[in-house]
Design a protein around this motif. Sequence first.
Motif, short mmCIF file in Angstrom:
data_model
loop_
_atom_site.label_atom_id
_atom_site.label_comp_id
_atom_site.label_asym_id
_atom_site.label_seq_id
_atom_site.Cartn_x
_atom_site.Cartn_y
_atom_site.Cartn_z
N VAL A 180 40.01 -4.14 62.98
CA VAL A 180 39.13 -5.27 63.29
C VAL A 180 38.28 -5.02 64.54
CG1 VAL A 180 40.49 -7.03 62.12
CG2 VAL A 180 41.04 -6.41 64.49
N PHE A 181 38.68 -4.08 65.37
CA PHE A 181 37.78 -3.67 66.44
C PHE A 181 37.95 -2.18 66.67
CE2 PHE A 181 41.60 -4.40 68.99
CZ PHE A 181 41.55 -3.40 69.94
N LYS A 182 36.89 -1.58 67.20
CA LYS A 182 36.91 -0.13 67.41
C LYS A 182 36.11 0.21 68.65
CE LYS A 182 37.94 4.09 66.19
NZ LYS A 182 39.34 4.55 66.11
N ILE A 183 36.69 1.06 69.50
CA ILE A 183 35.97 1.58 70.66
C ILE A 183 35.87 3.08 70.48
CG2 ILE A 183 35.98 1.88 73.16
CD1 ILE A 183 37.40 -0.77 73.42
N ASP A 184 34.65 3.58 70.39
CA ASP A 184 34.40 4.99 70.17
C ASP A 184 33.43 5.46 71.26
OD1 ASP A 184 33.79 7.55 69.30
OD2 ASP A 184 33.69 7.01 67.19
N GLY A 185 33.99 6.06 72.30
CA GLY A 185 33.16 6.47 73.43
C GLY A 185 32.58 5.26 74.13
N ASN A 186 31.27 5.22 74.29
CA ASN A 186 30.58 4.12 74.97
C ASN A 186 30.21 2.98 74.04
OD1 ASN A 186 30.68 4.97 77.58
ND2 ASN A 186 28.50 5.33 77.83
N MET A 188 31.50 -0.11 71.46
CA MET A 188 32.63 -0.94 71.05
C MET A 188 32.13 -2.04 70.12
SD MET A 188 33.54 -2.79 74.67
CE MET A 188 32.38 -3.86 75.53
N THR A 189 32.84 -2.20 69.02
CA THR A 189 32.42 -3.15 68.00
C THR A 189 33.63 -3.91 67.47
OG1 THR A 189 32.54 -1.35 66.38
CG2 THR A 189 30.37 -1.89 67.25
#
Length: 351
Positions: A180-186, A188-189
């Motif tokens: 439901v959420f994802k942080i990939d490097g800089n 975040m969604t």
Amino acid sequence: MVKEVDKREFSRVMRDANSAFIALDEEKCKTIRVGFVLLEHFSMMAFTAAMDTLVTTNLVRSAPLFTMSTFGLYSSSVKSDLNLNISTDFTIEDLIIDDYVSMDAIIICGGYRSSLNESVHLSAKLKLLDKKNIVLGGLWNGAVALAHTGLLNHKACSVHIDNHAFIKEHFPYIYLSEYVFKIDGNYMTCADPNSALEMMCVFIESCFGGDTVRAIREILMCNQVENNNEATLMKAADDPAFPDTLRNILQLIKSNIEEPLQPHEISSYVGLSRRYIERLFQTHLATTPSRYYLELRITHARRLLLQSNDLIGNIAVASGFHSTTHFNHCFKAYFGLSPSQIRKKYRCEPF
């Protein structure tokens, strides 16, 4: 000659509950500037979940760690999904002025009815911000605005389930996350209001550590769901992972604040040896029973000081201190301020 008060630090569990009233090193921390770009028909619930997490961060620390601003695309008024016109602080023209970037992180707030069409002007701003290493985020389908820029190509992102087909069709190089959420490097969604709060907690932890997030959770998530699916208030330190014996002891202690129990009385009530109880506390709370008991009483006193007009002497007695002098000494040792000083500093309005 005035005797200097020995400085004491709260153990982890009670530190979370009292962090807003303890002078820490926030003054040395850089304040992080977070901006929210509100798309037409943005999700008010997702926006407020993210914003409230940042506001609460400032509340649980002795100095503000975040500043927050809102931006409209072309005007300073944006209609939310509740058909409420929300005034913004700025428009996206103010994100970069003469090469000066006004924010450290920008989060695009979408909603169920927000347009999925590209705003070329917004895309241009986001690309410039990305070159300056600004954190970029998306709430609900705010990730679509990031997708239009190409910045999420070969990156993982989370978006509302209703927009998965659109992402797959138009942005084949983006990896849709099952989470439901994802942080990939800089980048975040997140997909919905609940995950907005969780995403922001992870972001805050990366900036200021786990202690800050634990303090936030104590305020924003003070409930636990029982087997009958009814939510109940989460009691301080009442972690469901604790063994029943420890939870019973914690409840016993909490129920006897005004007249504190002696160690041998606790041992007798629960039918366990003092040595075994001490091991339980060290293993699960990283403190001793007596220290936990004292800190619980000090915390109880601090809440009464700020939430009532009771005399300090009465609060001392209600918190298990039969000597006001001893109470003042213990209180100042933990907070660096006397009970009267902390009441004056933190209680803004009279009752």
